[in-house]
Design a protein around this motif. Structure first.
Motif, mmCIF file in Angstrom:
data_model
loop_
_atom_site.group_PDB
_atom_site.id
_atom_site.type_symbol
_atom_site.label_atom_id
_atom_site.label_comp_id
_atom_site.label_asym_id
_atom_site.label_seq_id
_atom_site.Cartn_x
_atom_site.Cartn_y
_atom_site.Cartn_z
ATOM 1 N N ARG A 30 1.779 4.534 -0.022
ATOM 2 C CA ARG A 30 1.352 5.900 0.297
ATOM 3 C C ARG A 30 1.886 6.205 1.691
ATOM 4 O O ARG A 30 2.228 5.276 2.449
ATOM 5 C CB ARG A 30 -0.167 6.032 0.285
ATOM 6 C CG ARG A 30 -0.849 5.153 1.303
ATOM 7 C CD ARG A 30 -2.371 5.249 1.280
ATOM 8 N NE ARG A 30 -2.933 4.260 2.180
ATOM 9 C CZ ARG A 30 -3.091 4.435 3.498
ATOM 10 N NH1 ARG A 30 -2.734 5.553 4.069
ATOM 11 N NH2 ARG A 30 -3.606 3.468 4.242
ATOM 12 N N ASP B 189 0.891 -1.159 0.000
ATOM 13 C CA ASP B 189 0.000 0.000 0.000
ATOM 14 C C ASP B 189 0.932 1.213 0.000
ATOM 15 O O ASP B 189 1.312 1.724 1.056
ATOM 16 C CB ASP B 189 -0.886 -0.024 1.241
ATOM 17 C CG ASP B 189 -1.809 1.187 1.331
ATOM 18 O OD1 ASP B 189 -1.899 1.959 0.348
ATOM 19 O OD2 ASP B 189 -2.422 1.366 2.401
ATOM 20 N N GLY C 1 1.005 4.074 4.544
ATOM 21 C CA GLY C 1 0.701 2.755 3.990
ATOM 22 C C GLY C 1 1.727 1.725 4.436
ATOM 23 O O GLY C 1 2.808 2.056 4.922
ATOM 24 N N THR C 2 1.383 0.470 4.249
ATOM 25 C CA THR C 2 2.242 -0.615 4.716
ATOM 26 C C THR C 2 2.718 -1.503 3.573
ATOM 27 O O THR C 2 2.120 -1.547 2.495
ATOM 28 C CB THR C 2 1.501 -1.503 5.740
ATOM 29 O OG1 THR C 2 0.332 -2.034 5.116
ATOM 30 C CG2 THR C 2 1.127 -0.722 6.979
ATOM 31 N N GLU C 3 3.786 -2.200 3.879
ATOM 32 C CA GLU C 3 4.313 -3.243 2.990
ATOM 33 C C GLU C 3 4.568 -4.457 3.854
ATOM 34 O O GLU C 3 5.174 -4.352 4.926
ATOM 35 C CB GLU C 3 5.596 -2.785 2.325
ATOM 36 C CG GLU C 3 6.181 -3.822 1.396
ATOM 37 C CD GLU C 3 7.282 -3.267 0.515
ATOM 38 O OE1 GLU C 3 7.570 -3.918 -0.497
ATOM 39 O OE2 GLU C 3 7.839 -2.199 0.834
ATOM 40 N N TYR D 170 5.405 3.311 5.392
ATOM 41 C CA TYR D 170 5.959 4.432 4.630
ATOM 42 C C TYR D 170 5.743 5.728 5.401
ATOM 43 O O TYR D 170 4.618 6.076 5.733
ATOM 44 C CB TYR D 170 5.340 4.493 3.228
ATOM 45 C CG TYR D 170 5.878 3.376 2.385
ATOM 46 C CD1 TYR D 170 7.092 3.514 1.742
ATOM 47 C CD2 TYR D 170 5.205 2.163 2.293
ATOM 48 C CE1 TYR D 170 7.628 2.465 1.006
ATOM 49 C CE2 TYR D 170 5.733 1.112 1.565
ATOM 50 C CZ TYR D 170 6.947 1.269 0.922
ATOM 51 O OH TYR D 170 7.489 0.232 0.212
#
Length: 146
Positions: free
Chosen positions: A46, A44, A49-51, A69
């Motif tokens: 942004r 995600d 957002g997460t990874e 992020y």
């Protein structure tokens, strides 16, 4: 036991910064070079957002990377914090900055990572080698595309 370290990796790409940046931002592209074919990957991309990447190491242990992020400046830089776990144990907590700089041949990428490596579950040298391998895979992906 905690080991603290900082390392910087540099790579040159024969394409503009926007194209290299796009390989970080696109979920399908990022899964290809960051996580590999046998891993699960979610992105995600942004601020906030997460990874998440999940896989298995050479000893058959479950690995999970979870990143958030913190700053994204399109075509210029990405800053994220992350936690790598082995099973239910936190192995590393890190902050990574990726800079994309225009060069006479395309893009100069600088990846700097600062990490706290906990109780010998991961060593700084392993992380540096792993990040280098990921950037090698990114280079190959860009080379194969163009």
């Amino acid at each position: 036991m905690i080991k603290h370290t900082t390392f910087t990796l540099e790579r040159d790409f024969p394409v503009p910064p926007a194209e290299v940046f796009a390989r970080w931002a696109d979920p399908q592209s990022k899964a290809t070079w960051f996580a590999g074919p046998k891993a699960e990957h979610e992105l995600d991309f942004r601020v906030g957002g997460t990874e998440i990447a999940k896989g298995v190491n050479g000893e058959g242990e479950q690995l999970a990377f979870e990143g958030v992020y913190r700053e994204i400046v399109p075509g210029e830089r990405i800053v994220y914090s992350g936690v790598l776990s082995v099973g239910d144990t936190v192995a590393t907590v890190s902050q990574t900055t990726v800079q994309f700089e225009a060069s006479s041949t395309g893009t100069r990428l600088l990846l700097t990572e600062q990490g706290a490596f906990l109780d010998g579950h991961e060593e700084p040298e392993w992380r540096q080698t792993g990040c280098g391998s990921q950037l090698d895979a990114l280079e190959k992906l860009i080379s194969d595309a163009g």
